[in-house]
Design a protein around this motif. Sequence first.
Motif, mmCIF file in Angstrom:
data_model
loop_
_atom_site.group_PDB
_atom_site.id
_atom_site.type_symbol
_atom_site.label_atom_id
_atom_site.label_comp_id
_atom_site.label_asym_id
_atom_site.label_seq_id
_atom_site.Cartn_x
_atom_site.Cartn_y
_atom_site.Cartn_z
ATOM 1 N N CYS A 42 42.375 47.766 44.618
ATOM 2 C CA CYS A 42 40.954 47.613 44.328
ATOM 3 C C CYS A 42 40.656 46.133 44.580
ATOM 4 N N SER A 43 39.432 45.787 44.918
ATOM 5 C CA SER A 43 39.140 44.394 45.248
ATOM 6 C C SER A 43 39.269 43.478 44.044
ATOM 7 N N TYR A 44 39.424 44.033 42.848
ATOM 8 C CA TYR A 44 39.518 43.213 41.655
ATOM 9 C C TYR A 44 40.964 42.835 41.321
ATOM 10 N N TYR A 45 41.923 43.338 42.070
ATOM 11 C CA TYR A 45 43.305 43.012 41.796
ATOM 12 C C TYR A 45 43.849 42.127 42.910
ATOM 13 N N VAL A 46 44.607 41.143 42.528
ATOM 14 C CA VAL A 46 45.148 40.186 43.478
ATOM 15 C C VAL A 46 46.660 40.190 43.329
ATOM 16 N N LEU A 47 47.368 40.140 44.448
ATOM 17 C CA LEU A 47 48.829 40.081 44.392
ATOM 18 C C LEU A 47 49.250 38.647 44.143
ATOM 19 N N VAL A 48 50.028 38.458 43.131
ATOM 20 C CA VAL A 48 50.547 37.142 42.804
ATOM 21 C C VAL A 48 52.042 37.185 43.069
ATOM 22 N N ILE A 49 52.510 36.295 43.919
ATOM 23 C CA ILE A 49 53.932 36.277 44.243
ATOM 24 C C ILE A 49 54.565 35.100 43.515
ATOM 25 N N ARG A 54 57.212 40.244 41.944
ATOM 26 C CA ARG A 54 55.828 40.478 42.384
ATOM 27 C C ARG A 54 55.109 41.253 41.300
ATOM 28 N N PHE A 55 53.866 40.880 41.040
ATOM 29 C CA PHE A 55 53.074 41.629 40.080
ATOM 30 C C PHE A 55 51.604 41.456 40.423
ATOM 31 N N THR A 56 50.780 42.332 39.898
ATOM 32 C CA THR A 56 49.350 42.237 40.147
ATOM 33 C C THR A 56 48.676 41.579 38.972
ATOM 34 N N GLU A 57 47.623 40.859 39.259
ATOM 35 C CA GLU A 57 46.883 40.163 38.218
ATOM 36 C C GLU A 57 45.423 40.568 38.320
ATOM 37 N N PHE A 58 44.802 40.858 37.198
ATOM 38 C CA PHE A 58 43.402 41.265 37.187
ATOM 39 C C PHE A 58 42.511 40.047 37.376
ATOM 40 N N VAL A 59 41.552 40.164 38.291
ATOM 41 C CA VAL A 59 40.552 39.132 38.511
ATOM 42 C C VAL A 59 39.205 39.761 38.193
ATOM 43 N N SER A 60 38.404 39.084 37.404
ATOM 44 C CA SER A 60 37.149 39.679 36.959
ATOM 45 C C SER A 60 36.210 39.937 38.137
ATOM 46 N N PRO A 61 35.407 40.983 38.071
ATOM 47 C CA PRO A 61 34.464 41.289 39.139
ATOM 48 C C PRO A 61 33.484 40.154 39.395
ATOM 49 N N GLY A 62 33.129 39.412 38.348
ATOM 50 C CA GLY A 62 32.224 38.275 38.517
ATOM 51 C C GLY A 62 32.823 37.205 39.413
ATOM 52 N N LEU A 63 34.126 36.948 39.262
ATOM 53 C CA LEU A 63 34.794 35.970 40.124
ATOM 54 C C LEU A 63 34.837 36.443 41.570
ATOM 55 N N VAL A 64 35.067 37.735 41.753
ATOM 56 C CA VAL A 64 35.098 38.289 43.109
ATOM 57 C C VAL A 64 33.722 38.152 43.759
ATOM 58 N N ARG A 65 32.666 38.519 43.024
ATOM 59 C CA ARG A 65 31.297 38.388 43.554
ATOM 60 C C ARG A 65 30.967 36.938 43.850
ATOM 61 N N ALA A 67 33.032 34.494 44.586
ATOM 62 C CA ALA A 67 33.771 34.040 45.775
ATOM 63 C C ALA A 67 33.119 34.560 47.047
ATOM 64 N N ARG A 68 32.676 35.833 47.029
ATOM 65 C CA ARG A 68 32.003 36.391 48.202
ATOM 66 C C ARG A 68 30.696 35.661 48.472
ATOM 67 N N ARG A 69 29.946 35.358 47.400
ATOM 68 C CA ARG A 69 28.677 34.652 47.552
ATOM 69 C C ARG A 69 28.901 33.255 48.127
ATOM 70 N N LYS A 70 29.934 32.563 47.640
ATOM 71 C CA LYS A 70 30.243 31.224 48.158
ATOM 72 C C LYS A 70 30.640 31.290 49.624
ATOM 73 N N GLU A 71 31.413 32.323 49.986
ATOM 74 C CA GLU A 71 31.832 32.498 51.373
ATOM 75 C C GLU A 71 30.617 32.737 52.275
ATOM 76 N N LYS A 72 29.700 33.589 51.818
ATOM 77 C CA LYS A 72 28.489 33.845 52.597
ATOM 78 C C LYS A 72 27.637 32.583 52.690
ATOM 79 N N GLY A 73 27.562 31.824 51.603
ATOM 80 C CA GLY A 73 26.804 30.582 51.612
ATOM 81 C C GLY A 73 27.383 29.575 52.580
ATOM 82 N N GLU A 74 28.697 29.511 52.639
ATOM 83 C CA GLU A 74 29.361 28.593 53.573
ATOM 84 C C GLU A 74 29.085 29.004 55.012
#
Length: 107
Positions: A42-49, A54-65, A67-74
């Motif tokens: 899911c886009s809310y999970y990030v692989l942390v090595i 190896r394990f997955t770490e939860f990233v909040s949906p707000g952080l994902v949004r 980051a996407r907004r900053k990327e679009k702004g850039e």
Amino acid sequence: MSLVEIGPRFVLTPIRIFEGAFGGATVFANPGTRVPLPSQWCSYYVLVISKASRFTEFVSPGLVRSARRKEKGERYRERRVAQQERGIRRTERKREEDGLSVAKVFA
């Protein structure tokens, strides 16, 4: 009276049980679970090595949004800078009007 099965069986396999409701110390961790492939996340999970495992770490949906907004702004900022540079080049390359220019011939 008898019981009749009316649908497919639903089985839940616990992966990790925490001390609190949604976090805290791990009480149980299923060693048989595997980390999903990146295409299955899911886009809310990030692989942390880490060096250990190896394990997955939860990233909040707000952080994902965010980051996407900053990327679009850039990308937008880069487009605007390129557009300004293009305008500057156009003014620098503009030729002087001569006697046979379109504006004078068809005026």
